[in-house]
Design a protein around this motif. Structure first.
Motif, mmCIF file in Angstrom:
data_model
loop_
_atom_site.group_PDB
_atom_site.id
_atom_site.type_symbol
_atom_site.label_atom_id
_atom_site.label_comp_id
_atom_site.label_asym_id
_atom_site.label_seq_id
_atom_site.Cartn_x
_atom_site.Cartn_y
_atom_site.Cartn_z
ATOM 1 N N GLY A 58 -9.587 -2.791 16.445
ATOM 2 C CA GLY A 58 -8.220 -2.520 16.008
ATOM 3 C C GLY A 58 -7.867 -3.203 14.702
ATOM 4 N N LYS A 59 -8.881 -3.746 14.003
ATOM 5 C CA LYS A 59 -8.634 -4.443 12.730
ATOM 6 C C LYS A 59 -8.066 -3.491 11.690
ATOM 7 N N THR A 60 -8.789 -2.374 11.487
ATOM 8 C CA THR A 60 -8.379 -1.449 10.439
ATOM 9 C C THR A 60 -7.036 -0.810 10.761
ATOM 10 N N THR A 61 -6.830 -0.462 12.030
ATOM 11 C CA THR A 61 -5.540 0.117 12.418
ATOM 12 C C THR A 61 -4.408 -0.868 12.120
ATOM 13 N N THR A 62 -4.641 -2.148 12.414
ATOM 14 C CA THR A 62 -3.619 -3.161 12.153
ATOM 15 C C THR A 62 -3.256 -3.200 10.672
ATOM 16 N N VAL A 63 -4.280 -3.246 9.802
ATOM 17 C CA VAL A 63 -3.927 -3.328 8.381
ATOM 18 C C VAL A 63 -3.354 -2.006 7.878
ATOM 19 N N GLU A 64 -3.755 -0.891 8.467
ATOM 20 C CA GLU A 64 -3.160 0.390 8.040
ATOM 21 C C GLU A 64 -1.666 0.442 8.366
ATOM 22 N N CYS A 65 -1.265 -0.206 9.457
ATOM 23 C CA CYS A 65 0.167 -0.277 9.772
ATOM 24 C C CYS A 65 0.888 -1.182 8.768
ATOM 25 N N ILE A 66 0.193 -2.206 8.282
ATOM 26 C CA ILE A 66 0.784 -3.093 7.275
ATOM 27 C C ILE A 66 0.900 -2.356 5.943
ATOM 28 N N GLU A 67 -0.088 -1.506 5.649
ATOM 29 C CA GLU A 67 -0.110 -0.786 4.378
ATOM 30 C C GLU A 67 0.826 0.419 4.361
ATOM 31 N N GLY A 68 1.295 0.817 5.553
ATOM 32 C CA GLY A 68 2.136 2.001 5.620
ATOM 33 C C GLY A 68 1.332 3.290 5.639
ATOM 34 N N LEU A 69 0.028 3.188 5.873
ATOM 35 C CA LEU A 69 -0.803 4.402 5.955
ATOM 36 C C LEU A 69 -0.743 4.994 7.361
ATOM 37 N N ARG A 70 -0.287 4.205 8.316
ATOM 38 C CA ARG A 70 -0.128 4.685 9.682
ATOM 39 C C ARG A 70 1.222 4.259 10.203
ATOM 40 N N SER A 71 1.821 5.124 11.037
ATOM 41 C CA SER A 71 3.104 4.742 11.618
ATOM 42 C C SER A 71 2.821 4.015 12.930
ATOM 43 N N ARG A 72 3.567 2.961 13.172
ATOM 44 C CA ARG A 72 3.332 2.161 14.382
ATOM 45 C C ARG A 72 4.109 2.757 15.544
ATOM 46 N N ASP A 73 3.698 2.406 16.744
ATOM 47 C CA ASP A 73 4.397 2.883 17.935
ATOM 48 C C ASP A 73 5.273 1.801 18.543
ATOM 49 N N GLY A 74 5.200 0.595 17.998
ATOM 50 C CA GLY A 74 6.052 -0.452 18.524
ATOM 51 C C GLY A 74 5.947 -1.696 17.669
ATOM 52 N N GLY A 75 6.942 -2.573 17.767
ATOM 53 C CA GLY A 75 6.922 -3.816 17.018
ATOM 54 C C GLY A 75 7.486 -3.648 15.623
ATOM 55 N N SER A 76 7.418 -4.720 14.846
ATOM 56 C CA SER A 76 7.941 -4.630 13.489
ATOM 57 C C SER A 76 6.938 -5.227 12.503
ATOM 58 N N VAL A 77 6.978 -4.696 11.286
ATOM 59 C CA VAL A 77 6.122 -5.187 10.214
ATOM 60 C C VAL A 77 6.984 -5.340 8.974
ATOM 61 N N LYS A 78 6.883 -6.498 8.342
ATOM 62 C CA LYS A 78 7.602 -6.722 7.082
ATOM 63 C C LYS A 78 6.617 -7.299 6.077
ATOM 64 N N VAL A 79 6.566 -6.682 4.889
ATOM 65 C CA VAL A 79 5.743 -7.218 3.815
ATOM 66 C C VAL A 79 6.675 -7.470 2.642
ATOM 67 N N MET A 80 6.810 -8.698 2.236
ATOM 68 C CA MET A 80 7.776 -9.106 1.204
ATOM 69 C C MET A 80 9.164 -8.560 1.543
ATOM 70 N N GLY A 81 9.481 -8.595 2.811
ATOM 71 C CA GLY A 81 10.793 -8.137 3.255
ATOM 72 C C GLY A 81 10.926 -6.623 3.357
ATOM 73 N N LEU A 82 9.870 -5.879 3.003
ATOM 74 C CA LEU A 82 9.955 -4.417 3.045
ATOM 75 C C LEU A 82 9.261 -3.883 4.296
ATOM 76 N N ASP A 83 9.802 -2.797 4.825
ATOM 77 C CA ASP A 83 9.185 -2.123 5.960
ATOM 78 C C ASP A 83 8.208 -1.081 5.412
ATOM 79 N N PRO A 84 6.913 -1.207 5.730
ATOM 80 C CA PRO A 84 5.919 -0.302 5.134
ATOM 81 C C PRO A 84 6.210 1.184 5.407
#
Lengths: 244, 302
Positions: free
Chosen positions: B41-67
């Motif tokens: 699940g490494k690549t899936t995790t970073v893809e959710c951080i990059e905004g290349l995949r939509s997540r099904d739960g939880g929150s992600v913030k990068v520099m205060g932005l939602d990917p």
């Protein structure tokens, strides 16, 4: 806008760098017309085709070829390859939407089809005295609607084909159908009437091009059919297109 | 200050839960490793951080932005290297960098980037004619061409020869020294150990450990081992009497002594006092590899 300009510039270079697209897409239709015209009998008036010269009668079919090679084979195969190799996915990782790459591809391929068609018209005129299209407005409308329908079908192939190989297969079938009905394989006066009539409705619509070329306004119904094909195929393509 | 915040991230593929409630924070200027076996699940995790995949739960913030919501804005400051993405075969190295540079408001010095990645002589070479390692280096250059604040590098050195790997590690450290935060997805232990300030060990979609490389190995065991060939035979008790020693084993003409801190010093002084020379002396420590196996029950090199 700056990135779209860059994308168009790079995609144009890639198009010209590929010898297949350059030779087959841009030059082959003209080579076919010039080659056929070198046969003296084909430059004489014939009762089979209502007193026209074969070369004049056949010119619209070479335009069908020009538009078909680029819009039905090159465009979908390039886009499916871009998807398969992750080029579109890589674009998604940048601030620029991969739709811009699609747009750049469309621009480059449409310009290439126009160039190929102009080359056919100009060389036919210069080498064999094939008259320029006699109903310029009608010709322009028929050409633009025809090319739009062909490119929409090409985009549809790019959208539904899961791999580059599948795109190549599908686009070859469509291309051969378009060439057959467009009178490229057999001149249309040799085809059964029913087949020749269907040909009027198969993109890019060879009958409309021929009519406008010889000076008659193209019939409305085939033109409407082209527009409908373009809208339907384009809408489905936009809906099902996958970036990866 | 956290530049990336991931909270209870969940991602499902159909009925398969690829990422199952992962949380972590990455500090500014950190090199943060994500380590795990294939399919963890490494690549899936970073893809959710990059905004290349939509997540099904939880929150992600990068520099205060939602990917997902602020994708375009985020990508202006996010450099991404993807696994297995190619460029058109006929595009040249220089053209690719120029094109990708045009996508960003602030672009790096591409000439310097090309030199740093050892592609200086390849500017006019088409992508399809580059070796695998050169293609990989170009993809690293493309990730850095927009002067990112955060770079996410997935399997950075796959396909590189040992020298190119070391050069790439140096480059990554330079990039970090210029203030860029780096997330490194890897399955190479030596890479994680050498580069990462902290490592998230991921297995079956879950975070199983999050620590510094030294912290991870310490967590598994503090045990050290000393292996040597003694110049003369002596009873095990000589060493077993030492408080630092827990175990003495013999393998052929070699002795393997296990124990805790200061093991080597204690063993060496006893041997010296008894005029025994320890030949072929080697100290073995628990490696990150051992720690990984202990944490996940799996080996990375399979």
């Amino acid at each position: 806008m700056r990135s779209l300009g860059k994308l168009i510039q790079i995609e144009a270079r890639l198009f010209l760098r590929d010898p297949m697209t350059f030779i087959v897409g841009l030059l082959l239709p003209t080579v076919v017309l010039i080659g056929l015209g070198a046969v003296p009998a084909l430059r004489e008036r014939s009762e089979d085709i209502g007193g026209q010269r074969f070369i004049d009668y056949f010119a619209p079919s070479t335009i069908v070829m020009a538009v078909g090679v680029i819009g039905l084979t090159n465009l979908p195969v390039v886009l499916a390859t871009y998807r398969e190799q992750g080029v579109l996915r890589r674009m998604r990782a940048t601030p620029v939407a991969p739709a811009q790459l699609l747009l750049a591809q469309l621009v480059v391929n449409i310009v290439a089809s126009l160039a190929s068609a102009l080359l056919v018209i100009a060389s036919g005129r210069i080498v064999y005295g094939v008259p320029l299209p006699q109903h310029p407005l009608g010709f322009l409308i028929a050409f633009l609607l025809g090319i739009t329908a062909v490119f929409a079908l090409g985009m549809l192939v790019a959208a539904v084909a899961p791999t580059a190989r599948a795109a190549t297969g599908l686009s070859t079938i469509l291309f051969m159908a378009a060439m057959f009905f467009g009178g490229v394989y057999l001149p249309r006066f040799m085809l059964p009437d029913a087949v020749a009539n269907i040909g009027a409705f198969v993109p890019p619509g060879v009958q409309s091009l021929l009519d406008a070329w010889t000076g008659t306004a193209p019939a409305a119904i085939p033109l409407v059919a082209m527009a409908a094909t373009a809208i339907a195929a384009g809408a489905v393509a936009a809906r099902v297109f996958k970036w990866e | 200050m956290a530049i990336i915040e991931v909270q209870d991230l969940v991602k499902d593929y159909g009925s398969f839960r690829a990422v199952d409630g992962i949380s972590f924070e990455v500090g500014e200027g950190e090199i943060f490793g994500i380590l795990g076996p294939n399919g963890a699940g490494k690549t899936t995790t970073v893809e959710c951080i990059e905004g290349l995949r939509s997540r099904d739960g939880g929150s992600v913030k990068v520099m205060g932005l939602d990917p997902e919501r602020d994708g375009a804005e985020l990508k202006q400051v996010l450099g991404i290297q993807l696994q297995e993405s190619r460029l058109p075969d006929r595009i040249r190295v220089g053209e690719a960098l120029d094109l990708y540079g045009s996508f960003y408001r602030k672009r790096s010095d591409t000439d310097r980037l090309i030199e740093q990645l050892g592609l200086g002589g390849k500017r006019k070479t088409p992508f399809g004619k580059l070796s695998g390692g050169q293609q990989q280096r170009l993809s690293i250059a493309l990730a850095l061409v927009g002067s990112p604040r955060v770079a996410v590098l997935d399997e950075l050195t796959t396909g590189l020869d040992p020298q190119a790997r070391r050069d790439t590690w140096d480059l990554i450290e330079q990039v970090r020294d210029s203030g860029v935060t780096i997330i490194l997805v890897t399955h190479f232990m030596d890479e994680a150990e050498r580069l990462c300030d902290r490592i998230a060990v991921v297995d079956s979609g879950k975070l199983v450990a999050l620590d510094t490389p030294a912290g991870l190995t310490a967590r598994v065991s503090e045990e050290q081992r000393v292996r040597f060939r003694p110049s003369a035979d002596f009873p095990d008790a000589l060493l077993l009497d030492l408080p630092e020693v827990t175990r003495v084993e013999r393998s052929g003409s070699h002795m393997v002594v296990s124990g805790g801190e200061n093991l080597l010093q204690a063993v060496a002084s006893v041997l010296a006092r008894n005029h025994i020379v320890a030949a072929e002396l080697r100290v073995e420590q628990v490696s990150l590899d051992d720690a990984f196996v202990a944490l996940t029950g799996k080996s990375l090199q399979n």
